[in-house]
Design a protein around this motif. Sequence first.
Motif, PDB file in Angstrom:
ATOM      1  N   GLN A  59      62.750 -79.373  20.581  1.00 17.66           N
ATOM      2  CA  GLN A  59      62.777 -78.125  20.949  1.00 17.66           C
ATOM      3  C   GLN A  59      61.412 -77.601  20.518  1.00 17.66           C
ATOM      4  OE1 GLN A  59      65.762 -76.401  18.501  1.00 17.66           O
ATOM      5  NE2 GLN A  59      66.715 -75.421  20.421  1.00 17.66           N
ATOM      6  N   ARG A 115      58.611 -78.950  22.821  1.00 16.57           N
ATOM      7  CA  ARG A 115      58.409 -78.239  23.994  1.00 16.57           C
ATOM      8  C   ARG A 115      57.575 -76.778  23.512  1.00 16.57           C
ATOM      9  NH1 ARG A 115      64.409 -79.105  26.313  1.00 16.57           N
ATOM     10  NH2 ARG A 115      63.853 -81.420  26.733  1.00 16.57           N
ATOM     11  N   HIS A 116      58.019 -75.966  22.649  1.00 18.05           N
ATOM     12  CA  HIS A 116      57.374 -74.898  22.139  1.00 18.05           C
ATOM     13  C   HIS A 116      55.716 -74.979  22.472  1.00 18.05           C
ATOM     14  CE1 HIS A 116      57.075 -70.968  20.574  1.00 18.05           C
ATOM     15  NE2 HIS A 116      55.995 -71.105  19.826  1.00 18.05           N
ATOM     16  N   TYR A 117      55.284 -76.137  21.580  1.00 21.31           N
ATOM     17  CA  TYR A 117      53.693 -76.325  21.253  1.00 21.31           C
ATOM     18  C   TYR A 117      53.265 -77.223  22.346  1.00 21.31           C
ATOM     19  CZ  TYR A 117      54.549 -73.824  16.963  1.00 21.31           C
ATOM     20  OH  TYR A 117      54.726 -73.004  15.971  1.00 21.31           O
ATOM     21  N   SER A 166      55.233 -66.103  18.429  1.00 18.90           N
ATOM     22  CA  SER A 166      55.453 -67.600  18.366  1.00 18.90           C
ATOM     23  C   SER A 166      56.405 -67.788  17.261  1.00 18.90           C
ATOM     24  CB  SER A 166      54.082 -68.435  18.255  1.00 18.90           C
ATOM     25  OG  SER A 166      54.473 -69.830  17.993  1.00 18.90           O
ATOM     26  N   THR A 218      59.972 -66.276  18.064  1.00 18.42           N
ATOM     27  CA  THR A 218      60.717 -67.395  19.097  1.00 18.42           C
ATOM     28  C   THR A 218      61.279 -68.534  18.651  1.00 18.42           C
ATOM     29  OG1 THR A 218      59.136 -66.493  20.707  1.00 18.42           O
ATOM     30  CG2 THR A 218      60.433 -68.392  21.375  1.00 18.42           C
ATOM     31  N   ILE A 219      60.623 -69.328  17.737  1.00 22.52           N
ATOM     32  CA  ILE A 219      61.290 -70.543  17.126  1.00 22.52           C
ATOM     33  C   ILE A 219      62.011 -70.142  15.956  1.00 22.52           C
ATOM     34  CG2 ILE A 219      59.436 -71.965  18.166  1.00 22.52           C
ATOM     35  CD1 ILE A 219      58.041 -71.922  15.734  1.00 22.52           C
ATOM     36  N   GLN A 245      65.429 -69.791  17.499  1.00 24.29           N
ATOM     37  CA  GLN A 245      65.957 -71.005  17.979  1.00 24.29           C
ATOM     38  C   GLN A 245      66.483 -71.943  16.637  1.00 24.29           C
ATOM     39  OE1 GLN A 245      62.390 -72.744  20.067  1.00 24.29           O
ATOM     40  NE2 GLN A 245      63.862 -72.919  21.848  1.00 24.29           N
ATOM     41  N   ASP A 293      53.774 -73.036  12.103  1.00 25.18           N
ATOM     42  CA  ASP A 293      52.914 -72.215  13.305  1.00 25.18           C
ATOM     43  C   ASP A 293      51.356 -72.046  12.669  1.00 25.18           C
ATOM     44  OD1 ASP A 293      53.634 -71.009  15.848  1.00 25.18           O
ATOM     45  OD2 ASP A 293      52.450 -69.263  15.075  1.00 25.18           O
TER      46      ASP A 293
END
Lengths: 330, 330, 330, 330, 330, 330
Positions: free
Chosen positions: C186, C189-191, D179, D182-183, D186, D290
């Motif tokens: 996951q 994909r995000h990065y 960012s 968002t993660i 998840q 991040d």
Amino acid sequence: MGEGRRSVGRDGARAWVSELQPGTEVDESYVVRSRDVRQRRGGGPYLALTLGDRTGEVTALVWENVDALGKVLEVGAVAAVTGQVQRYNQRLQVVVRRAAPVPENEVDESLYVRSSSVDPDVLWQRLEGLVEGVDNQHLRQLLFRILADPGVAARLRVAPAARSMHHAFRSGLLEHTVSMATIGRQMARHYDLDESLVVAGCVLHDLGKIWELDVSPSIEYTDDGRLLGHLTLEVLHVDRIIAEMPSFPDELRRHLLHLLLAHHGEYEYGSPRRPKTPEALLVHVVDLLDSKMAGMIEAINADGDPDQAWSPYSRILDRFIYRRRPSNDT
Amino acid sequence: MGEGRRSVGRDGARAWVSELQPGTEVDESYVVRSRDVRQRRGGGPYLALTLGDRTGEVTALVWENVDALGKVLEVGAVAAVTGQVQRYNQRLQVVVRRAAPVPENEVDESLYVRSSSVDPDVLWQRLEGLVEGVDNQHLRQLLFRILADPGVAARLRVAPAARSMHHAFRSGLLEHTVSMATIGRQMARHYDLDESLVVAGCVLHDLGKIWELDVSPSIEYTDDGRLLGHLTLEVLHVDRIIAEMPSFPDELRRHLLHLLLAHHGEYEYGSPRRPKTPEALLVHVVDLLDSKMAGMIEAINADGDPDQAWSPYSRILDRFIYRRRPSNDT
Amino acid sequence: MGEGRRSVGRDGARAWVSELQPGTEVDESYVVRSRDVRQRRGGGPYLALTLGDRTGEVTALVWENVDALGKVLEVGAVAAVTGQVQRYNQRLQVVVRRAAPVPENEVDESLYVRSSSVDPDVLWQRLEGLVEGVDNQHLRQLLFRILADPGVAARLRVAPAARSMHHAFRSGLLEHTVSMATIGRQMARHYDLDESLVVAGCVLHDLGKIWELDVSPSIEYTDDGRLLGHLTLEVLHVDRIIAEMPSFPDELRRHLLHLLLAHHGEYEYGSPRRPKTPEALLVHVVDLLDSKMAGMIEAINADGDPDQAWSPYSRILDRFIYRRRPSNDT
Amino acid sequence: MGEGRRSVGRDGARAWVSELQPGTEVDESYVVRSRDVRQRRGGGPYLALTLGDRTGEVTALVWENVDALGKVLEVGAVAAVTGQVQRYNQRLQVVVRRAAPVPENEVDESLYVRSSSVDPDVLWQRLEGLVEGVDNQHLRQLLFRILADPGVAARLRVAPAARSMHHAFRSGLLEHTVSMATIGRQMARHYDLDESLVVAGCVLHDLGKIWELDVSPSIEYTDDGRLLGHLTLEVLHVDRIIAEMPSFPDELRRHLLHLLLAHHGEYEYGSPRRPKTPEALLVHVVDLLDSKMAGMIEAINADGDPDQAWSPYSRILDRFIYRRRPSNDT
Amino acid sequence: MGEGRRSVGRDGARAWVSELQPGTEVDESYVVRSRDVRQRRGGGPYLALTLGDRTGEVTALVWENVDALGKVLEVGAVAAVTGQVQRYNQRLQVVVRRAAPVPENEVDESLYVRSSSVDPDVLWQRLEGLVEGVDNQHLRQLLFRILADPGVAARLRVAPAARSMHHAFRSGLLEHTVSMATIGRQMARHYDLDESLVVAGCVLHDLGKIWELDVSPSIEYTDDGRLLGHLTLEVLHVDRIIAEMPSFPDELRRHLLHLLLAHHGEYEYGSPRRPKTPEALLVHVVDLLDSKMAGMIEAINADGDPDQAWSPYSRILDRFIYRRRPSNDT
Amino acid sequence: MGEGRRSVGRDGARAWVSELQPGTEVDESYVVRSRDVRQRRGGGPYLALTLGDRTGEVTALVWENVDALGKVLEVGAVAAVTGQVQRYNQRLQVVVRRAAPVPENEVDESLYVRSSSVDPDVLWQRLEGLVEGVDNQHLRQLLFRILADPGVAARLRVAPAARSMHHAFRSGLLEHTVSMATIGRQMARHYDLDESLVVAGCVLHDLGKIWELDVSPSIEYTDDGRLLGHLTLEVLHVDRIIAEMPSFPDELRRHLLHLLLAHHGEYEYGSPRRPKTPEALLVHVVDLLDSKMAGMIEAINADGDPDQAWSPYSRILDRFIYRRRPSNDT
């Protein structure tokens, strides 16, 4: 050549970089290590170079005749240079007036590359002598098999032991390896340890550096060096050679790989294992001793006034080193 | 003596503490290291003792005849003890049934105190041999002057090198000192350093421990040890002796004191100086090597099943030590 | 069975170790994890045992009928036990009165071994699904080749991820691996990173633990585990398999090995390399997250009063964990 | 414009600072970031400037016409500049010959300020979408109340996330916040944690940076930033807004403030608390991921030859970053 | 009462816990701090208690009459106890034979709770005197406003300064606060700093501890204490009170909050800021001095033989403390 | 002298180095601190000098008349200089046009050497007053004996307390010593400690610095300073003087030496002992406070715009210092 000024080079002793003095004329051959074309404030280009020989490096400037001299002074070339040594901001620089190429077949490379003070042939003989003295037949055969590989031997003869710390010169790795194995064997006897293991550990502990570092034109890390590191490179290589020796005892393989994995001693120095046998402890401490001692002796011999009590600041040891020793006869 | 049970002691080999087994009868002499009178749950007192010999210590209990046996089993006394070895909470204990005093003139002290495995007389001779080999006359005379002091010599012969870490036994300091000076001299030759300074540094580097630790009945710090420390104690002592030697060169005094002040190597180990000469670096690394190697070898030889691949956990080294070595002939 | 006391086991729900209460009678089957014969103060032996099932461990004592019960209660055996639960020094203990062997063919092993809460078959399917989703054919083939080895697969299905920290239970390594690969993908994909590399790095990053740890009867390090470590064990294994795949790109091998060598992130955690690519950084951080999160959730679910706001002290995280969460509907 | 030299700017594509080449003529508009009047060695003043656009900064010099050009080239002004690009000491500099002001109404600010590669309006929409998805009504209302404050919104749209580390550009904080949320969401689902808390923690964890940093003309700390820090600034602000919401549960307030106080993870990073709930741990690790990932990707994209395997040295990560990735199809 | 044994309590001086001796009879009142019902090996319950007064704690056992005595000896109750003092495993325990309740109105609480050696009324007067001496009117009013809150005052009078380190007793926080403000003011004069700020910083620096710790029946952290910490709790409180004072200068608020945020001095001690003004530095160092000095003096006065040169091991200071001082007259 | 430019020096107030402004003419006397002959790019030498007075240092250049001015501007000489102040690369430099020697008998040395702001005679009187107030006769006599040594007194009057950190100026050690003893005595009273010991510890704690540092022409370490360090130098000296006082109590000597050995507080700061008495703790903390406070106040007063809220970066404290204080009257 200036009147009343001492001139060096060509006529007698070589004008080593480490012996240049401000105010003298120089007429000598050097290798070009770096080259930069820059703009003068008043317009027009000039050249900023690094010239070197095996004793060190010096900045050099070309103010005039830039186009012609620039063709001679390419990076990697050896050139005969005429000019004046000056002092600028506490450092020396050479203002180059003339430069002529030295034909490749006249170049004695040993003059330009910093190198071990001991002949690599002598070091290699000592290494072979140490390996011959290994009692354990499996380890002795393993070492000979590794050293017999021409690709390994060729690199090991010239590889430095580091990029910028101790033994960072041609054949520095060989010098470090031989020194370690010599005293490692002495210490193994003193503590009644397994000499064969200790000598094998000393010989192989930095072998991976022959793939970790590239030496030409300057010492730089390879991709394998940065991403895998010499420790893993040598563990993979040694394990691959052992796999070709069916009778090599598993217990011996485990112990030998442990010596390599633990030779940095502590986790914070990138050691994936800490020494868990006396032999592993010994290889680690002897490595520590030989590295730091080399760093200290290099600092003592470094440029600077040798009459001064204190060495220039040693970045490796993070201190100044005291140069005076008591005379034995007083 | 119980039927059907193995009985140890008196009849043949000595029943060393390190070899006691649960379930056996014991009949042997031990020294009393501690003694506590406690209350039974059902009322009435019992004795909890620590008995020992040079191989270790064991808890012992006296449930009956407490008054009479208590008079025999005073701290520091050596007594012949009869009883049964039991296991309690994973540890051994001896339930004492009888105890008789051993006359002082029949006591062989060497049986009861943990001690260097080398005879102190032999160690002392080696030490004198090392000192005789010191070329520098000032240092040689200084060392002999210090060792000739009967107060120093008497303590140095028996002092341990630590309270609980490496060489924490009778004459441990002497053993450590001789080992260090021996390999220090070898290494000084290898690196072409001043042998006299290195040997003198090794001999004196822990001298202050003879005043830092008291050894009787157990190893404990003195007030001077805790408030001043062995490093300062030996610096003060050496400087006082040098002050009595008018021709002792000032440069030599400064270098020698630096060796002592820097032998712990790094500030965080209580070193007021870091090594700033190759000789100081060597004394420090040799100290590190000899201490850690001793700790490792002590762990390997420590109690626990010698057939097991791994030693008991070593608190000094914060790890388990691997005991297996490859055999040379396979 | 005592009157007026709650009796647990046999008659309905199982009497899990984690649910035993002081003062109750127990009649249930447990596995014997350790056994010690000790001496009573008044003389005569008794048995001190550790009984367990997959929910935990409890001390048990046998005061009477020691010889007969001792034959039943061997280490590793499963026995039906009758006795009383008591509290002693803040801890529970079972005083055993009767014990009968449970025939081996009636033993449901899953009752006695602490295990992942997810079925290993389900975990294995998820793992295969993740590998099938790897786009890069070289990496996909490498992973399948490794997992197809029955020796690897058998160990990977049951191996724990640690001896005493997070995921220290049967199939813990598989659970940790699948969780990491899932969120690793996951995040890749995000990065916008290379998914194949990240999934391969997650799947292989702890593979060496299947040889580092032995699980029977309790989780212990192997000699290879202590001397070489899981990181080197998996690097050697992966490199050996890659050597069998002639078309495997060298660049890919170097990058993949780097992911394994760097997954501990920092030198002080025994990482011989630090992450030097975004994929290596991601594998390291996802490992860190999944390990710490598991440690925290295990602490929250650990024994202790679940109504209390704070978990028992978590040694892994060196803190107490807060158990209360806000309800979503208030 | 010089003959035979490539000229850039005005005629076609913009001459971005990051694409200037030594030896070319330039004719383009830049913002003046700093200005210094200095003395020439031969007497008389010259100007040393920093010119910039959103791709970087370059030194510029005015040797002639200093008075007139100096009036145009004030700090903060945008000017159309004509001159020559030179290389000096490994760095580029522009020797300016002409400069004309660009009228303010013709200035497109987005050309001159380094900014997130994503449009702030798009980022803001994503942020609102994330907040709308917060199930817990108290947290959702709190977030909307905070974002509805025009003073907060205006600053949050443009604030950088740092002065010189990761996301140190216009709208960098917003990019980092979106960012992370968002993660974070998840991961909260993966571990079955409280999504509302995690999203709220991610959105607010660096809010205080809008008061910690001033962005004009360069990013600098405010007095509040240095003396109180963004962590305390946001805790005070959030607590003040919660105080206006009478039905906000106390338990929720405590947990949310804990997320903010613990998001640096460890004391040594200025974290007054360490994470004590799974949600707090998640917010911390997602922040770490991040930030470091952004630092790594910025290094990979940094100036330097993009064909080279290694990035320039990254000060944030204290290492070089490897740029090569395996191609998926090989 | 036993013949020939010294009996303590009731008849003359109180039998303080810190003065109990093995072998004596005791007849005195104590508070019950903990209580556990355990099973005897032979069957049947017994009570294990912790009895205490303000001088310390002692284990007590009830072997007989368990039901009746158990009703008297509830946690928190004060009871008159008759029994015998014994030594068990190096520690004292009281075997209780009789116990009678002490009526609540006859209980002098100050006998049972460890407390500052200075009367809290005296400490409070000193605190008010220090606040009255604050020149800056805003700070003086702020301090009076905070201390005037009955909820704050009631807690501040009795709060300890820590759970287990220095000043971990009733009114310990007040004692620490007054001591710090007193010497803080002296030092502010010596260095010509802002006295008002320093005194205000000292008075408020640990105020949050009144909400961080609960004192009954033993000192424990609150949820707010663990999740938010005293530093944030006091910053939130002080900021809320300042918000009620419209004329309070913003510059002063920023500086005062900085003093609180920086008083732990270094990040690794959970300090979100480091001192950036001389006043902040002073508050931090004075806190350090007063805490460590209290720890040292508590160690010197701790139980153990006061004639011995060395204190028991101090966990706070990680060392033994030397108790001997030179006499002034020698 | 330029028209329309402010000229400083000679005509009224002295043109202190710290007050020089770019663009002004200067006509003032300074001491020459360093001198370098360098080569101009166009050929021919120029002089690069450091000129100074007690307020600071400035670079100066001599472009013309190099031979003549070079004879006047020798290192250590005081010269009357005429020239122009310019700004170059953010720093000031003086372009010297004329220079004339100042006769030695007209030189007022106090103008040129950075020095304590308090007269050393005043500091010395305060020191004697503090020593007179020492109650313990042994310590009082010891202190007077040490201060009465003319060699010690002469050095102590002028020695700095450091080479580059706090109090790195003439008489800085005396200022630091008097400040520490003053507040040490106050704190000793507050905590009811032995005042005599504390004052003696403060007076002697850095005495060794008079031999560790040489002050002429700039502050540099001596060989003894680097190899032995001030801590050992003062311990050896104090012990030697005590040896001349037969009635000096041994207990007092041990305690006093401990104060000196422990005053750096922690091993990592080169402290061979950690404080083990309240007096030793106090001397250590007071040293810490006085050193850091001096560093902070020096940063606040350092060059840079005094109207700015923040000091230049302080290397000692690794931070910027906030300069604004609240006014007492608002």
